[in-house]
Scaffold this active site. Structure first.
Site, short mmCIF file in Angstrom:
data_model
loop_
_atom_site.label_atom_id
_atom_site.label_comp_id
_atom_site.label_asym_id
_atom_site.label_seq_id
_atom_site.Cartn_x
_atom_site.Cartn_y
_atom_site.Cartn_z
N THR A 29 -8.34 3.77 8.17
CA THR A 29 -9.53 2.86 8.43
C THR A 29 -9.62 2.45 9.49
OG1 THR A 29 -9.11 2.71 5.95
CG2 THR A 29 -10.85 1.59 6.83
N HIS A 74 1.07 6.19 1.71
CA HIS A 74 1.62 7.35 2.55
C HIS A 74 2.89 7.94 1.75
CE1 HIS A 74 -1.25 6.71 5.36
NE2 HIS A 74 -0.82 5.57 5.80
N HIS A 118 -3.86 -4.21 7.94
CA HIS A 118 -3.99 -3.10 8.73
C HIS A 118 -3.18 -3.19 10.05
CE1 HIS A 118 -6.00 0.88 9.48
NE2 HIS A 118 -5.57 0.47 10.61
N GLU A 130 -8.71 0.28 -3.10
CA GLU A 130 -9.54 0.37 -1.99
C GLU A 130 -10.51 1.86 -2.34
OE1 GLU A 130 -7.28 0.92 1.60
OE2 GLU A 130 -6.20 -0.89 1.12
N ASN A 151 0.73 -1.18 0.21
CA ASN A 151 -0.08 0.02 0.06
C ASN A 151 0.88 1.29 0.05
OD1 ASN A 151 -1.44 2.30 0.92
ND2 ASN A 151 -2.90 1.07 1.49
N ARG A 187 -7.00 12.84 0.43
CA ARG A 187 -5.83 13.20 1.53
C ARG A 187 -4.49 12.72 0.95
NH1 ARG A 187 -7.36 10.00 6.98
NH2 ARG A 187 -9.26 10.97 6.59
N GLU A 240 -11.14 -9.28 3.11
CA GLU A 240 -10.01 -8.77 3.80
C GLU A 240 -10.36 -8.67 5.14
OE1 GLU A 240 -7.54 -5.67 1.92
OE2 GLU A 240 -6.27 -5.47 3.74
N ARG A 271 -9.29 7.89 -1.43
CA ARG A 271 -10.39 8.60 -0.31
C ARG A 271 -11.25 9.58 -0.94
NH1 ARG A 271 -10.36 7.98 4.95
NH2 ARG A 271 -9.07 6.39 5.79
N HIS A 301 -5.88 3.51 -1.86
CA HIS A 301 -7.04 3.80 -1.23
C HIS A 301 -7.43 5.44 -1.89
CE1 HIS A 301 -9.72 4.52 2.34
NE2 HIS A 301 -10.34 4.84 1.41
N1 PXP Z 1 -6.16 -2.90 4.10
C1 PXP Z 1 -6.69 -2.03 3.94
C2 PXP Z 1 -8.25 -2.24 3.36
C3 PXP Z 1 -6.63 -0.71 4.55
O1 PXP Z 1 -7.59 0.23 4.61
C4 PXP Z 1 -5.25 -0.28 4.87
C5 PXP Z 1 -5.11 1.04 5.32
O2 PXP Z 1 -5.16 1.86 4.41
C6 PXP Z 1 -4.19 -1.33 4.69
C7 PXP Z 1 -4.80 -2.79 4.38
C8 PXP Z 1 -2.98 -1.21 5.01
O3 PXP Z 1 -2.76 -0.65 6.50
P1 PXP Z 1 -1.18 -0.26 7.20
O4 PXP Z 1 -0.76 1.24 6.37
O5 PXP Z 1 -1.71 -0.09 8.44
O6 PXP Z 1 -0.23 -1.22 6.76
#
Ligand code: PXP
Length: 237
Positions: free
Chosen positions: A101, A10, A191, A70, A7, A49, A151, A45, A43
């Site tokens: 999330t 960030h 997550h 996402e 992901n 952001r 998931e 959003r 994601h």
């Molecule tokens: N899976 C989903 C569905 C999420 O919304 C997120 C956070 O955006 C993640 C995985 C990844 O989470 P993390 O950034 O804490 O690894």
């Protein structure tokens, strides 16, 4: 072995902090692929952001591995998702005031809305996953909505693992994982997973995919900072 969806949200968070054009998540996706990422997760959003529509569109042209998008069950982003048609879409809850999330989607409370979103995505030929808490009622209802994957939200486990009380949460994830597989669905999780807590989750039977963002991006800053300072010093001198 579970595959890894990296992901890269960030990377875009850092870019948006300055409203500039670096760091570019498209560049990050290419490096993640070189590192062995099996999928790129972003994601989009509603508040934009971090990831922007441009990122999704350029990534969908440039990334070789599957993209997992996402998104919330909201008309505006569903239209974009169906137009771009990434390989996979994961429906997630969204609250504007949240930092991340914070929980799974409430399919028990919003069955119709989720079912409608699933149908639109499936009609566009997209593989659809729901991001759910490891809760049997949510899994049972979610499984009826014509999806292909669930998931599991690993946030409670991740928080507990930081306090060394993770076993109960891990057992909850293991039982929920079995329920997902028994429903004939693909199992994934994510997550709050980190270099310290990922191994027991990766070892859950039938775990197909882990989506990890914050911890990987955080480490990448640390392992890359030394070289970045050296490069700047060289230019200055
Ligand atoms: N899976 C989903 C569905 C999420 O919304 C997120 C956070 O955006 C993640 C995985 C990844 O989470 P993390 O950034 O804490 O690894």
């Amino acid at each position: 072995m579970a595959i890894l969806g990296v992901n890269i949200d960030h990377v875009a968070t850092l870019r948006e902090a300055r409203k500039t054009n670096e760091p570019d998540p498209v560049w990050a996706a290419a490096l993640a692929e070189l590192g062995g990422a099996d999928a790129i997760t972003i994601h989009l959003r509603e508040d934009r952001r971090h990831i922007q529509e441009r990122d999704l569109r350029v990534l969908s042209e440039s990334v070789a591995v599957p993209i997992n998008l996402e998104l919330a069950c909201a008309d505006e982003v569903l239209i974009i998702a169906c137009d771009v048609a990434p390989y996979q879409a994961t429906l997630v809850p969204e609250r504007r005031e949240e930092v991340t999330t914070e929980g799974g989607l409430d399919v028990v409370g919003a069955q119709r809305k989720v079912a409608d979103a699933v149908k639109r995505l499936r009609d566009a030929g997209i593989f659809v996953s729901l991001f759910l808490d490891p809760d049997s009622a949510q899994i049972d209802i979610g499984a009826e909505l014509g999806i292909q994957a669930i998931e599991l939200h690993t946030g409670a486990y991740a928080l507990a693992s930081a306090r060394h009380h993770a076993q109960t949460e891990l057992e909850t994830l293991i039982a929920a994982g079995k329920r997902v597989r028994d429903a004939g669905l693909t199992l994934s999780a994510g997550h709050g997973l980190t270099y310290r807590n990922v191994m027991p989750v990766a070892a859950i039977e039938g775990m197909r995919e882990l989506n990890i963002g914050h911890s990987i991006i955080a480490r990448s800053i640390m392992v890359g900072l030394e070289q970045a300072v050296r490069d700047m010093k060289r230019l200055i001198s």
